[in-house]
Design a protein around this motif. Structure first.
Motif, PDB file in Angstrom:
ATOM      1  N   GLU A  36       0.857  -1.174   0.000  1.00 45.82           N
ATOM      2  CA  GLU A  36       0.000   0.000   0.000  1.00 45.82           C
ATOM      3  C   GLU A  36       0.895   1.226   0.000  1.00 45.82           C
ATOM      4  O   GLU A  36       1.738   1.381   0.893  1.00 45.82           O
ATOM      5  N   ILE A  37       0.743   2.046  -1.005  1.00 43.04           N
ATOM      6  CA  ILE A  37       1.664   3.145  -1.213  1.00 43.04           C
ATOM      7  C   ILE A  37       1.725   4.056   0.011  1.00 43.04           C
ATOM      8  O   ILE A  37       0.704   4.401   0.612  1.00 43.04           O
ATOM      9  N   GLY A  38       2.950   4.385   0.415  1.00 46.13           N
ATOM     10  CA  GLY A  38       3.167   5.272   1.543  1.00 46.13           C
ATOM     11  C   GLY A  38       3.289   4.589   2.879  1.00 46.13           C
ATOM     12  O   GLY A  38       3.618   5.233   3.882  1.00 46.13           O
ATOM     13  N   THR A  39       3.079   3.254   2.935  1.00 40.36           N
ATOM     14  CA  THR A  39       3.136   2.547   4.215  1.00 40.36           C
ATOM     15  C   THR A  39       4.528   2.007   4.527  1.00 40.36           C
ATOM     16  O   THR A  39       4.817   1.679   5.680  1.00 40.36           O
ATOM     17  N   GLY A  40       5.355   1.860   3.495  1.00 39.85           N
ATOM     18  CA  GLY A  40       6.658   1.249   3.699  1.00 39.85           C
ATOM     19  C   GLY A  40       6.625  -0.264   3.754  1.00 39.85           C
ATOM     20  O   GLY A  40       7.677  -0.899   3.920  1.00 39.85           O
ATOM     21  N   GLU A  41       5.457  -0.878   3.619  1.00 40.83           N
ATOM     22  CA  GLU A  41       5.349  -2.334   3.636  1.00 40.83           C
ATOM     23  C   GLU A  41       5.684  -2.874   2.244  1.00 40.83           C
ATOM     24  O   GLU A  41       4.910  -2.714   1.295  1.00 40.83           O
ATOM     25  N   ASP A  84      -6.116  -9.290   8.420  1.00 47.32           N
ATOM     26  CA  ASP A  84      -5.102  -9.082   9.455  1.00 47.32           C
ATOM     27  C   ASP A  84      -4.478 -10.399   9.901  1.00 47.32           C
ATOM     28  O   ASP A  84      -3.287 -10.455  10.208  1.00 47.32           O
ATOM     29  N   ALA A  85      -5.282 -11.461   9.957  1.00 44.57           N
ATOM     30  CA  ALA A  85      -4.740 -12.754  10.362  1.00 44.57           C
ATOM     31  C   ALA A  85      -3.784 -13.320   9.316  1.00 44.57           C
ATOM     32  O   ALA A  85      -2.758 -13.924   9.652  1.00 44.57           O
ATOM     33  N   VAL A  86      -4.098 -13.096   8.055  1.00 43.09           N
ATOM     34  CA  VAL A  86      -3.264 -13.618   6.971  1.00 43.09           C
ATOM     35  C   VAL A  86      -2.056 -12.714   6.744  1.00 43.09           C
ATOM     36  O   VAL A  86      -0.916 -13.162   6.613  1.00 43.09           O
ATOM     37  N   GLY A  87      -2.295 -11.393   6.679  1.00 41.93           N
ATOM     38  CA  GLY A  87      -1.214 -10.424   6.547  1.00 41.93           C
ATOM     39  C   GLY A  87      -0.578 -10.380   5.161  1.00 41.93           C
ATOM     40  O   GLY A  87      -0.765 -11.268   4.335  1.00 41.93           O
ATOM     41  N   ASN A  88       0.147  -9.300   4.907  1.00 40.06           N
ATOM     42  CA  ASN A  88       0.915  -9.119   3.676  1.00 40.06           C
ATOM     43  C   ASN A  88       0.009  -9.181   2.441  1.00 40.06           C
ATOM     44  O   ASN A  88       0.214  -9.985   1.535  1.00 40.06           O
ATOM     45  N   VAL A  89      -1.006  -8.319   2.449  1.00 41.10           N
ATOM     46  CA  VAL A  89      -2.013  -8.305   1.383  1.00 41.10           C
ATOM     47  C   VAL A  89      -1.901  -6.999   0.602  1.00 41.10           C
ATOM     48  O   VAL A  89      -2.025  -5.910   1.180  1.00 41.10           O
ATOM     49  N   ALA A  90      -1.672  -7.090  -0.698  1.00 44.78           N
ATOM     50  CA  ALA A  90      -1.573  -5.898  -1.541  1.00 44.78           C
ATOM     51  C   ALA A  90      -2.929  -5.229  -1.671  1.00 44.78           C
ATOM     52  O   ALA A  90      -3.959  -5.898  -1.794  1.00 44.78           O
ATOM     53  N   GLN A  91      -2.917  -3.897  -1.652  1.00 40.28           N
ATOM     54  CA  GLN A  91      -4.144  -3.126  -1.822  1.00 40.28           C
ATOM     55  C   GLN A  91      -4.191  -2.531  -3.238  1.00 40.28           C
ATOM     56  O   GLN A  91      -3.155  -2.188  -3.809  1.00 40.28           O
ATOM     57  N   PRO A  92      -5.391  -2.417  -3.809  1.00 42.44           N
ATOM     58  CA  PRO A  92      -5.513  -1.875  -5.172  1.00 42.44           C
ATOM     59  C   PRO A  92      -5.289  -0.365  -5.199  1.00 42.44           C
ATOM     60  O   PRO A  92      -5.602   0.336  -4.232  1.00 42.44           O
ATOM     61  N   ARG A 133      -0.911  10.387 -10.191  1.00 43.46           N
ATOM     62  CA  ARG A 133      -0.386   9.784  -8.970  1.00 43.46           C
ATOM     63  C   ARG A 133      -1.291   8.620  -8.568  1.00 43.46           C
ATOM     64  O   ARG A 133      -2.509   8.672  -8.735  1.00 43.46           O
ATOM     65  N   TYR A 134      -0.666   7.559  -8.044  1.00 43.77           N
ATOM     66  CA  TYR A 134      -1.445   6.424  -7.570  1.00 43.77           C
ATOM     67  C   TYR A 134      -1.972   6.685  -6.163  1.00 43.77           C
ATOM     68  O   TYR A 134      -1.280   7.264  -5.318  1.00 43.77           O
ATOM     69  N   GLU A 135      -3.219   6.253  -5.939  1.00 46.25           N
ATOM     70  CA  GLU A 135      -3.822   6.305  -4.610  1.00 46.25           C
ATOM     71  C   GLU A 135      -4.612   5.029  -4.392  1.00 46.25           C
ATOM     72  O   GLU A 135      -5.060   4.382  -5.339  1.00 46.25           O
ATOM     73  N   VAL A 136      -4.771   4.649  -3.127  1.00 49.59           N
ATOM     74  CA  VAL A 136      -5.503   3.427  -2.803  1.00 49.59           C
ATOM     75  C   VAL A 136      -6.978   3.594  -3.143  1.00 49.59           C
ATOM     76  O   VAL A 136      -7.571   4.658  -2.914  1.00 49.59           O
ATOM     77  N   VAL A 137      -7.561   2.550  -3.701  1.00 46.30           N
ATOM     78  CA  VAL A 137      -8.987   2.531  -4.006  1.00 46.30           C
ATOM     79  C   VAL A 137      -9.537   1.195  -3.532  1.00 46.30           C
ATOM     80  O   VAL A 137      -8.863   0.160  -3.601  1.00 46.30           O
ATOM     81  N   ASN A 138     -10.767   1.193  -3.013  1.00 47.85           N
ATOM     82  CA  ASN A 138     -11.399  -0.055  -2.556  1.00 47.85           C
ATOM     83  C   ASN A 138     -10.516  -0.812  -1.566  1.00 47.85           C
ATOM     84  O   ASN A 138     -10.321  -2.028  -1.680  1.00 47.85           O
ATOM     85  N   ARG A 139     -10.001  -0.085  -0.593  1.00 44.48           N
ATOM     86  CA  ARG A 139      -9.138  -0.718   0.405  1.00 44.48           C
ATOM     87  C   ARG A 139      -9.896  -1.810   1.153  1.00 44.48           C
ATOM     88  O   ARG A 139     -11.059  -1.656   1.515  1.00 44.48           O
ATOM     89  N   ASP A 140      -9.241  -2.940   1.388  1.00 42.78           N
ATOM     90  CA  ASP A 140      -9.852  -4.030   2.136  1.00 42.78           C
ATOM     91  C   ASP A 140     -10.106  -3.622   3.579  1.00 42.78           C
ATOM     92  O   ASP A 140      -9.293  -2.915   4.192  1.00 42.78           O
ATOM     93  N   GLY A 141     -11.217  -4.095   4.126  1.00 44.95           N
ATOM     94  CA  GLY A 141     -11.427  -4.010   5.552  1.00 44.95           C
ATOM     95  C   GLY A 141     -10.671  -5.129   6.253  1.00 44.95           C
ATOM     96  O   GLY A 141     -10.016  -5.972   5.615  1.00 44.95           O
ATOM     97  N   SER A 142     -10.767  -5.171   7.554  1.00 42.34           N
ATOM     98  CA  SER A 142     -10.045  -6.202   8.291  1.00 42.34           C
ATOM     99  C   SER A 142     -10.617  -7.592   8.008  1.00 42.34           C
ATOM    100  O   SER A 142      -9.889  -8.589   8.059  1.00 42.34           O
ATOM    101  N   ASP A 143     -11.910  -7.659   7.695  1.00 41.64           N
ATOM    102  CA  ASP A 143     -12.535  -8.925   7.342  1.00 41.64           C
ATOM    103  C   ASP A 143     -13.011  -8.860   5.898  1.00 41.64           C
ATOM    104  O   ASP A 143     -13.843  -8.023   5.546  1.00 41.64           O
ATOM    105  N   ILE A 144     -12.485  -9.723   5.072  1.00 38.83           N
ATOM    106  CA  ILE A 144     -12.823  -9.749   3.654  1.00 38.83           C
ATOM    107  C   ILE A 144     -14.003 -10.693   3.453  1.00 38.83           C
ATOM    108  O   ILE A 144     -13.932 -11.868   3.829  1.00 38.83           O
ATOM    109  N   PRO A 145     -15.111 -10.208   2.891  1.00 39.76           N
ATOM    110  CA  PRO A 145     -16.316 -11.038   2.787  1.00 39.76           C
ATOM    111  C   PRO A 145     -16.272 -11.966   1.575  1.00 39.76           C
ATOM    112  O   PRO A 145     -15.473 -11.787   0.657  1.00 39.76           O
ATOM    113  N   GLU A 146     -17.146 -12.938   1.591  1.00 46.75           N
ATOM    114  CA  GLU A 146     -17.340 -13.794   0.418  1.00 46.75           C
ATOM    115  C   GLU A 146     -17.836 -12.938  -0.739  1.00 46.75           C
ATOM    116  O   GLU A 146     -18.585 -11.988  -0.548  1.00 46.75           O
TER     117      GLU A 146
END
Length: 531
Positions: A69-74, A226-234, A241-254
């Motif tokens: 996720e841009i700007g997070t350093g991850e 959060d439990a899985v971790g290391n998930v790329a955000q769109p 300039r790139y910015e995050v869109v449709n960021r995942d919540g902590s729980d990803i639904p079906e």
């Protein structure tokens, strides 16, 4: 970045085991592939990318750049999970192949044998459509038909809604007469697999694909980010300039669209997936020596089921002679060798997957940004490195070729997007007689009603399909809140003898086919609710 050769100690070990020429070639490959990845990142300022290559069953390259996720350093690494989008289709098809091997269905079974209530608009198509037809884009429906039941997410459409909605989607061509890309029938395929396999699509994917192949980071269905971790955000481009869109919540639904494009995997997972196809005697062997997929089903997956148009670019760039769709795969030739490939596109996520079976090479590209051109030129340059290295202009060269194509295309055919700079907010009085509740048989209800002093279009089952109604000299249009869908015309009928009808169309006729407004046919069913 991670590569096969990571430091002098690792290189010394390899030198002790391998002939010098093999090591030297691998080092040349790694340097050349690094160069192309760096060129793409620099040219397109990509937020994050993961690239890998397998050859003869071994990983010869891993290259990662950027951030999850841009700007997070991850930092992106080979375990970062990306949306693979429509590269899911090959996994869905292979899962069906597993069920064929188990005797639970056949490719030529009528769909209604497993889903008795399934209907297409034409009775004869309902009777004739087979399991295989769900996977090869030959239904006669226009490209992207019914996709507004799948995207944008989140929405309130269920898979049952999709199955029911298929009977209302109008064909554009005769059944099995031509290719037109389809997502909704993959949802049908997923539900058919669930019926035949006795478990949900998500359970079957875990049981039949992820677990036996060791795809340990692949995910589908509901899970904890959060439990899985290391998930790329769109990410999307805005003002260069790139910015995050449709960021995942902590729980990803079906997701309703899982079978068409809902799987997420890491680079390491996708390289295992490639190795299974290229080295089935090694990567695809299960306990007891049984292959994960029979030779008969492997052959079926890569058999040409539906011809596809061969573009001038494919002929010019790759000297291609054929192009067809198999079960979840695009089949073609490049520089005299077979290519089995697919791409994946979701808002803010792009993927590309290419196999060169005769060369035992697989290439994976995962990008967490809107990067259509970057994906095209990067995969092209990487593929050319192995098929025609002496005729490889690289990322920058292919990008220049695309720029030339756009220039010539613009000169030959000016843009069809109308000028709507005279737009202004519509008023209730201007839309007198046109306000109210409208219903489409597959998309459901929308309202065109006053709200906060303006007039808004709002879809009941798709909350992000909401926007302000504007007026121009050319008619009414919807300026959507956000950019999840393309701007669209509203075209009201003037037939006073029948209920008020409403049709829609994209402002840009060449816009994303998944914004299939042209397939909608609304009837007015009531007045606006009281404020």
């Amino acid at each position: 970045m991670r590569r096969l050769f990571g430091g002098t100690a690792g290189l010394a070990f390899v030198l002790a085991l391998c002939p010098l020429d093999a090591v030297a070639q691998a080092m040349v490959d790694a340097a050349a592939l690094d160069h192309e990845v760096d060129a793409a990142v620099k040219r397109y300022q990509l937020p994050g990318v993961a690239v890998g290559v397998v050859k003869d069953g071994e990983i010869i390259y891993r290259g990662t750049r950027g951030e999850t996720e841009i700007g997070t350093g991850e930092k992106v690494d080979s375990a970062t999970i990306f949306k693979i989008a429509s590269n899911t289709k090959a996994m869905t098809a292979a899962m069906l192949g597993r069920l064929v091997d188990q005797g639970k269905l056949r490719w030529d079974d009528p769909v209604t044998r497993h889903l008795p209530d399934f209907r297409m608009q034409q009775d004869w198509v309902t009777r004739e459509i087979q399991v295989r037809d769900l996977l090869i884009h030959n239904s006669g429906l226009p490209a992207g038909a019914g996709d507004l039941m799948l995207w944008p997410e989140p929405n309130h459409f269920t898979r049952a809604d999709v199955l029911r909605g298929m009977r209302y989607l109008k064909p554009k061509w005769s059944f099995r007469s031509r290719y037109a890309y389809d997502n909704t029938l993959y949802i049908v395929a997923g539900e058919l697999a669930a019926t035949a396999g006795g478990a949900s699509y998500e359970t079957l994917m875990q049981r039949e694909v992820f677990k036996p192949l060791g795809l340990s980071r692949c995910r589908v269905g509901a899970w904890s980010r959060d439990a899985v971790g290391n998930v790329a955000q769109p990410h999307r481009l805005r003002d260069d300039r790139y910015e995050v869109v449709n960021r995942d919540g902590s729980d990803i639904p079906e997701s309703t669209m899982a079978a068409a494009g809902g799987v997420r995997c890491s680079l390491d997972d996708m390289l295992k997936w490639a190795s299974m196809w290229l080295q089935p005697d090694r990567a695809g062997v299960q306990s007891g020596g049984k292959p994960w997929l029979s030779n008969a089903q492997r052959s079926a997956m890569w058999s040409m089921q539906q011809p596809m148009p061969l573009s001038a670019r494919m002929q010019r760039w790759d000297d291609s002679h054929y192009y067809a769709y198999g079960y979840g795969w695009r089949l073609s030739d490049v520089d005299g060798t077979a290519r089995v490939a697919h791409t994946g596109t979701l808002s803010g996520m792009y993927s590309s997957f290419t196999l060169l079976p005769q060369k035992n090479i697989g290439i994976v590209v995962l990008i967490n940004g809107d990067a259509d051109e970057a994906r095209t030129v990067l995969m092209q340059a990487l593929t050319k490195h192995f098929t025609a290295p002496s005729n490889n202009p690289g990322v920058d060269g292919y990008a220049e070729m695309l720029a030339d194509e756009r220039t010539h295309a613009a000169a030959a055919s000016p843009s069809l997007i109308p000028d709507t700079r005279d737009r202004r907010p519509s008023t209730s009085s201007e839309l007198a007689g046109k306000l109210g509740l409208f219903r489409d048989p597959w998309f459901g209800d929308v309202k065109i009603c006053p709200e906060s002093g303006n007039v808004y279009f709002a879809a009941a089952k798709s909350p992000r399909v909401k926007g302000q109604v504007m007026t121009t000299g050319q008619g009414w249009l919807v300026d959507w809140d956000g950019d999840a869908v393309s701007e669209a015309w509203l075209r009201f009928s003037s037939d006073s003898a029948s209920p008020q009808r409403l049709k829609m169309a994209k402002l840009d006729p060449d816009g994303d086919f998944s914004d299939d407004f042209e397939d909608l046919d609304f009837q007015r069913v009531g007045d606006c609710p009281a404020p």
